[in-house]
Design a protein around this motif. Structure first.
Motif, PDB file in Angstrom:
ATOM      1  N   ASN A  95       9.949 -10.499 -13.014  1.00  0.00           N
ATOM      2  CA  ASN A  95       9.960 -11.609 -12.049  1.00  0.00           C
ATOM      3  C   ASN A  95      10.982 -11.454 -10.935  1.00  0.00           C
ATOM      4  O   ASN A  95      11.515 -12.447 -10.432  1.00  0.00           O
ATOM      5  CB  ASN A  95      10.151 -12.950 -12.768  1.00  0.00           C
ATOM      6  N   HIS A  96      11.244 -10.224 -10.542  1.00  0.00           N
ATOM      7  CA  HIS A  96      12.159  -9.967  -9.426  1.00  0.00           C
ATOM      8  C   HIS A  96      11.491  -9.140  -8.325  1.00  0.00           C
ATOM      9  O   HIS A  96      12.162  -8.704  -7.393  1.00  0.00           O
ATOM     10  CB  HIS A  96      13.417  -9.232  -9.911  1.00  0.00           C
ATOM     11  N   GLY A  97      10.189  -8.875  -8.459  1.00  0.00           N
ATOM     12  CA  GLY A  97       9.465  -8.105  -7.456  1.00  0.00           C
ATOM     13  C   GLY A  97       9.587  -6.595  -7.592  1.00  0.00           C
ATOM     14  O   GLY A  97       9.132  -5.851  -6.728  1.00  0.00           O
ATOM     15  N   TYR A  98      10.182  -6.128  -8.682  1.00  0.00           N
ATOM     16  CA  TYR A  98      10.370  -4.691  -8.862  1.00  0.00           C
ATOM     17  C   TYR A  98       9.048  -3.942  -9.022  1.00  0.00           C
ATOM     18  O   TYR A  98       8.877  -2.847  -8.487  1.00  0.00           O
ATOM     19  CB  TYR A  98      11.267  -4.392 -10.063  1.00  0.00           C
ATOM     20  N   ALA A  99       8.110  -4.514  -9.773  1.00  0.00           N
ATOM     21  CA  ALA A  99       6.822  -3.839  -9.982  1.00  0.00           C
ATOM     22  C   ALA A  99       6.086  -3.671  -8.661  1.00  0.00           C
ATOM     23  O   ALA A  99       5.564  -2.592  -8.359  1.00  0.00           O
ATOM     24  CB  ALA A  99       5.966  -4.620 -10.976  1.00  0.00           C
ATOM     25  N   SER A 100       6.062  -4.705  -7.869  1.00  0.00           N
ATOM     26  CA  SER A 100       5.415  -4.645  -6.557  1.00  0.00           C
ATOM     27  C   SER A 100       6.066  -3.582  -5.675  1.00  0.00           C
ATOM     28  O   SER A 100       5.383  -2.767  -5.040  1.00  0.00           O
ATOM     29  CB  SER A 100       5.509  -6.022  -5.888  1.00  0.00           C
ATOM     30  N   GLU A 101       7.384  -3.568  -5.659  1.00  0.00           N
ATOM     31  CA  GLU A 101       8.120  -2.589  -4.851  1.00  0.00           C
ATOM     32  C   GLU A 101       7.862  -1.163  -5.330  1.00  0.00           C
ATOM     33  O   GLU A 101       7.665  -0.250  -4.520  1.00  0.00           O
ATOM     34  CB  GLU A 101       9.613  -2.916  -4.923  1.00  0.00           C
ATOM     35  N   ALA A 102       7.835  -0.968  -6.638  1.00  0.00           N
ATOM     36  CA  ALA A 102       7.610   0.369  -7.195  1.00  0.00           C
ATOM     37  C   ALA A 102       6.189   0.862  -6.908  1.00  0.00           C
ATOM     38  O   ALA A 102       6.003   2.011  -6.488  1.00  0.00           O
ATOM     39  CB  ALA A 102       7.871   0.361  -8.700  1.00  0.00           C
ATOM     40  N   ILE A 103       5.199   0.010  -7.117  1.00  0.00           N
ATOM     41  CA  ILE A 103       3.809   0.412  -6.874  1.00  0.00           C
ATOM     42  C   ILE A 103       3.596   0.723  -5.399  1.00  0.00           C
ATOM     43  O   ILE A 103       2.991   1.731  -5.041  1.00  0.00           O
ATOM     44  CB  ILE A 103       2.832  -0.691  -7.353  1.00  0.00           C
ATOM     45  N   THR A 104       4.118  -0.136  -4.531  1.00  0.00           N
ATOM     46  CA  THR A 104       3.959   0.048  -3.087  1.00  0.00           C
ATOM     47  C   THR A 104       4.597   1.354  -2.613  1.00  0.00           C
ATOM     48  O   THR A 104       4.082   2.016  -1.721  1.00  0.00           O
ATOM     49  CB  THR A 104       4.560  -1.153  -2.327  1.00  0.00           C
ATOM     50  N   ALA A 105       5.692   1.751  -3.225  1.00  0.00           N
ATOM     51  CA  ALA A 105       6.362   3.001  -2.847  1.00  0.00           C
ATOM     52  C   ALA A 105       5.700   4.218  -3.489  1.00  0.00           C
ATOM     53  O   ALA A 105       5.583   5.278  -2.867  1.00  0.00           O
ATOM     54  CB  ALA A 105       7.829   2.938  -3.245  1.00  0.00           C
TER      55      ALA A 105
END
Length: 182
Positions: A95-105
């Motif tokens: 719930n800190h946006g890490y998954a979104s950031e990792a996938i996007t990168a």
């Protein structure tokens, strides 16, 4: 290849990260929306597969400042142009946006490098955060599957299209919605 984002580093796995990988995958809480925690033996086999199997592209996700192991992201090749995405973070980083950031990168780099056109991901029906993430990132829901072992889950798909951009004609991948595909 190392991928750097604002808050994290995605680095290839090395033997020194085995214990962190085992802790991540043997945790009941971390794998709550997967098919349960792995035994140490199964987690060790999975780690060895990450290190040595050619059809697996996996990276450890580390905190950019502290270098703390946060989680895992990987693609398993299904065929020449299709891969299945797996992402798992320690529950302290949810719930800190890490998954979104990792996938996007991760996806643009690996899709360009391996010429992957389609990325698949399975998300359990009850995993509301995972379902929201898939929609946010442009994945399209393709099917709902009932499985006696894995439980009910949705299968998502992300299509990539290469286009030329800029003076050096670099290939750029972007998600596209293909309405004509069944």
């Amino acid at each position: 290849m190392t991928v750097v984002t604002r808050r994290m580093l995605l680095v290839p796995y090395i033997e020194a990260l085995e214990s962190e990988f085992l802790l991540l995958n043997c945790s009941e809480k971390n794998r709550a929306f997967m098919n349960g925690p792995l035994t140490v033996s199964l987690a060790r086999q999975a780690f060895q597969r990450l290190l040595y199997e050619v059809d697996t592209q996996a990276m450890a996700v580390l905190n950019n400042v502290t270098r703390e192991y946060m989680g895992h992201i990987g693609l398993d090749m299904v065929d020449d142009e299709v891969a299945r995405l797996t992402i798992l973070f320690d529950h302290s980083h949810w719930n800190h946006g890490y998954a979104s950031e990792a996938i996007t990168a991760f996806l643009p780099h690996i899709c360009q490098q391996k010429r992957i056109k389609t990325v698949l991901m399975n998300v359990p029906v009850l995993h509301t955060v995972g379902l929201q993430l898939m929609k946010k990132l442009g994945f399209m829901q393709k099917a709902q599957i009932a499985d006696g072992f894995l439980g009910d889950y949705y299968q998502f798909e992300w299509q990539f299209v290469a286009r030329l951009q800029g003076a050096n004609d670099e290939a750029v991948y972007r998600p596209v919605v293909n309405e004509n595909r069944s």
